[in-house]
Design a protein around this motif. Structure first.
Motif, PDB file in Angstrom:
ATOM      1  N   ARG A 178       0.841  -1.206   0.000  1.00  0.00           N
ATOM      2  CA  ARG A 178       0.000   0.000   0.000  1.00  0.00           C
ATOM      3  C   ARG A 178       0.872   1.251   0.000  1.00  0.00           C
TER       4      ARG A 178
ATOM      5  N   GLN B 223     -15.061  -3.845  16.310  1.00  0.00           N
ATOM      6  CA  GLN B 223     -13.964  -2.885  16.134  1.00  0.00           C
ATOM      7  C   GLN B 223     -14.161  -1.674  17.043  1.00  0.00           C
TER       8      GLN B 223
ATOM      9  N   PRO C  29      -7.482   3.815   3.287  1.00  0.00           N
ATOM     10  CA  PRO C  29      -6.393   2.873   3.016  1.00  0.00           C
ATOM     11  C   PRO C  29      -5.008   3.497   3.200  1.00  0.00           C
ATOM     12  N   VAL C  30      -4.763   4.067   4.367  1.00  0.00           N
ATOM     13  CA  VAL C  30      -3.453   4.645   4.688  1.00  0.00           C
ATOM     14  C   VAL C  30      -3.154   4.387   6.161  1.00  0.00           C
ATOM     15  N   SER C  31      -1.860   4.433   6.513  1.00  0.00           N
ATOM     16  CA  SER C  31      -1.457   4.349   7.917  1.00  0.00           C
ATOM     17  C   SER C  31      -1.527   5.752   8.504  1.00  0.00           C
ATOM     18  N   LEU C  32      -2.267   5.910   9.591  1.00  0.00           N
ATOM     19  CA  LEU C  32      -2.406   7.228  10.199  1.00  0.00           C
ATOM     20  C   LEU C  32      -1.242   7.486  11.154  1.00  0.00           C
ATOM     21  N   ASP C  33      -0.774   8.713  11.138  1.00  0.00           N
ATOM     22  CA  ASP C  33       0.302   9.121  12.047  1.00  0.00           C
ATOM     23  C   ASP C  33      -0.364   9.782  13.258  1.00  0.00           C
ATOM     24  N   VAL C  34      -0.356   9.067  14.397  1.00  0.00           N
ATOM     25  CA  VAL C  34      -1.026   9.599  15.594  1.00  0.00           C
ATOM     26  C   VAL C  34      -0.143   9.406  16.828  1.00  0.00           C
TER      27      VAL C  34
ATOM     28  N   ALA D  43      -6.082   5.573  20.395  1.00  0.00           N
ATOM     29  CA  ALA D  43      -6.390   4.205  19.964  1.00  0.00           C
ATOM     30  C   ALA D  43      -6.845   4.231  18.508  1.00  0.00           C
ATOM     31  N   VAL D  44      -6.232   3.403  17.688  1.00  0.00           N
ATOM     32  CA  VAL D  44      -6.606   3.338  16.269  1.00  0.00           C
ATOM     33  C   VAL D  44      -6.882   1.902  15.893  1.00  0.00           C
ATOM     34  N   SER D  45      -7.993   1.680  15.246  1.00  0.00           N
ATOM     35  CA  SER D  45      -8.282   0.379  14.679  1.00  0.00           C
ATOM     36  C   SER D  45      -8.506   0.596  13.185  1.00  0.00           C
TER      37      SER D  45
ATOM     38  N   ASN E 255       1.504   4.110  -3.080  1.00  0.00           N
ATOM     39  CA  ASN E 255       1.405   5.561  -2.876  1.00  0.00           C
ATOM     40  C   ASN E 255       2.684   6.273  -3.327  1.00  0.00           C
TER      41      ASN E 255
ATOM     42  N   LEU F 291     -12.105  -0.266  20.571  1.00  0.00           N
ATOM     43  CA  LEU F 291     -11.686   1.122  20.797  1.00  0.00           C
ATOM     44  C   LEU F 291     -12.242   1.663  22.101  1.00  0.00           C
TER      45      LEU F 291
ATOM     46  N   VAL G 224      -9.351  -0.762   9.318  1.00  0.00           N
ATOM     47  CA  VAL G 224      -9.958  -1.791   8.471  1.00  0.00           C
ATOM     48  C   VAL G 224      -9.769  -1.360   7.026  1.00  0.00           C
TER      49      VAL G 224
ATOM     50  N   PHE H  93     -11.196   3.530   8.077  1.00  0.00           N
ATOM     51  CA  PHE H  93     -11.428   2.747   6.863  1.00  0.00           C
ATOM     52  C   PHE H  93     -10.627   3.274   5.675  1.00  0.00           C
TER      53      PHE H  93
ATOM     54  N   GLN I 131     -10.082   0.500  24.819  1.00  0.00           N
ATOM     55  CA  GLN I 131      -8.778   1.174  24.898  1.00  0.00           C
ATOM     56  C   GLN I 131      -8.920   2.603  25.400  1.00  0.00           C
TER      57      GLN I 131
ATOM     58  N   ALA J 261       7.368   4.922   7.834  1.00  0.00           N
ATOM     59  CA  ALA J 261       5.971   5.255   7.582  1.00  0.00           C
ATOM     60  C   ALA J 261       5.041   4.287   8.309  1.00  0.00           C
ATOM     61  N   LEU J 262       5.524   3.071   8.560  1.00  0.00           N
ATOM     62  CA  LEU J 262       4.670   2.054   9.179  1.00  0.00           C
ATOM     63  C   LEU J 262       5.077   1.776  10.622  1.00  0.00           C
ATOM     64  N   LYS J 263       5.989   2.605  11.121  1.00  0.00           N
ATOM     65  CA  LYS J 263       6.480   2.427  12.498  1.00  0.00           C
ATOM     66  C   LYS J 263       7.081   1.046  12.734  1.00  0.00           C
TER      67      LYS J 263
ATOM     68  N   LEU K 158     -10.061   6.025  17.053  1.00  0.00           N
ATOM     69  CA  LEU K 158     -10.382   6.169  15.629  1.00  0.00           C
ATOM     70  C   LEU K 158     -10.598   4.803  14.993  1.00  0.00           C
ATOM     71  N   LEU K 159     -11.718   4.645  14.331  1.00  0.00           N
ATOM     72  CA  LEU K 159     -11.932   3.465  13.499  1.00  0.00           C
ATOM     73  C   LEU K 159     -11.717   3.917  12.052  1.00  0.00           C
TER      74      LEU K 159
END
Lengths: 219, 219
Positions: free
Chosen positions: A19, A200, B181-186, B191-193, A23, A204, B195, B179, A207, A40-42, B176-177
């Motif tokens: 993915r 899901q 298609p990227v990895s979030l920088d937090v 808490a991030v889930s 990008n 959360l 999908v 959807f 958490q 980018a993916l830690k 955060l849930l």
């Protein structure tokens, strides 16, 4: 190395690498180091190198990986270097949203048939899919045969999911993406990925609640 | 035991136990053994007993667990013994399907606000949610404050997701849930889930492909 010998977490990470690489490719980046890919993916660069070594050594020291080549290799491993015909059972809100999901086609998945057991829906066109109409579930076996379908998406209520599953497996489907809020009883040779949307959120809420109670402890 | 000390895989299983118990309760079953609970989820009874022991001993030897009590305890741990107000960003096909998802309300999650940055959508009513209209993303902070929102669902395109995330976290959202298609920088406290629907299918295509190539090897 045989695909079957790559550990499951590594296969999950391959999807995330892919993915990220897709990008980068869109942003005109042509080479990448394991460190950049990991950041980018830690993930550590050691982890990235280890994962990519499952399918041979081909990064170049000091230059990194060729993005295009890496994309092709990962797609080859994941099996998305070809198109997959996919069927969908359940033409409710979620099913219709999934039929319109552009991310599927981008990865090589094409929803080619949609089924429901609601007589009021049968025969209706699926707006997002050219030439696809909603068919009765009794037609699943024929569609699987005619369109060489291995993967199915289940978006039916919980109480209907096992019956649909049994029908899909009898027809020859080998992978299930299950959105119904139940555990499916399947043979171990069948691949199942389950997404329970409410679970899901529940994870959360746990958490967020746990973090809040830890803050209370610290005060 | 503090919720923060329960391992993540055990918390995931708590959600599955709860789902199973809710189904049993609806079927009028009032007690259950660890073996019965494990069988449905393909877990050993020892695993079930160990997981449930995280919050004290209360099954009765020879009788098992009281279903109603177990449901209440697990909900208490997961934080779903109360209602959570949730907001949704992204009023596309998937967002609208999520806003109509009945499973959320059943678990105690109520979508109380919907946001989009498409001017053509703003002000429109959300058909599935009484009294909710689509608002501009600039209104997120106000809604979070007024409705005491901690959880958000992100159903926007990949390129918009990080901007939305930054806005949500600045407003005080803590889970955060995702959807997109990227990895979030937090921040790690968030808490991030995630999908990624296409990644789910990709993982299946790998497994189905790997199983097929193993069959080739055996031949």
């Amino acid at each position: 190395m045989k695909p079957g010998n790559i550990p499951v977490p590594a296969v999950r990470r391959l999807s995330l690498y892919l993915r990220q690489l897709d990008n980068l490719w869109r942003d005109d980046q042509r080479t990448i180091s394991s460190r950049q890919l990991g950041d980018a993916l830690k993930l550590t660069d050691a982890q990235v190198r280890k994962d990519l070594a499952y399918f041979g050594q081909f990064g170049q020291p000091g230059i990194g990986y060729n993005v295009e080549e890496l994309i092709a290799r990962i797609r080859g491993i994941l099996g998305t270097d070809r198109m997959w015909n996919v069927l969908l059972v359940g033409a409710g809100h979620l099913g219709m949203a999934l039929s319109a999901h552009r991310g599927f086609a981008r990865k090589g998945f094409r929803v080619v048939a949609v089924f429901d057991d609601d007589k009021a829906k049968i025969g209706k066109r699926v707006p997002s899919l050219e030439g696809v109409t909603i068919q009765p579930v009794e037609e699943i076996a024929r569609a699987v045969r005619e369109k060489d379908i291995r993967l199915a998406i289940i978006a039916v209520p919980g109480e209907a999911a096992q019956g649909v599953t049994d029908r899909l497996l009898a027809a020859g489907v080998r992978g299930l993406l299950n959105f119904a809020p139940v555990s499916l009883d399947v043979d171990t040779a069948v691949a199942v990925s389950s997404v329970d949307l409410a679970v899901q959120l529940e994870q959360l809420s746990f958490q967020v609640g746990a973090a809040a109670s830890l803050e209370d402890v610290k005060k």
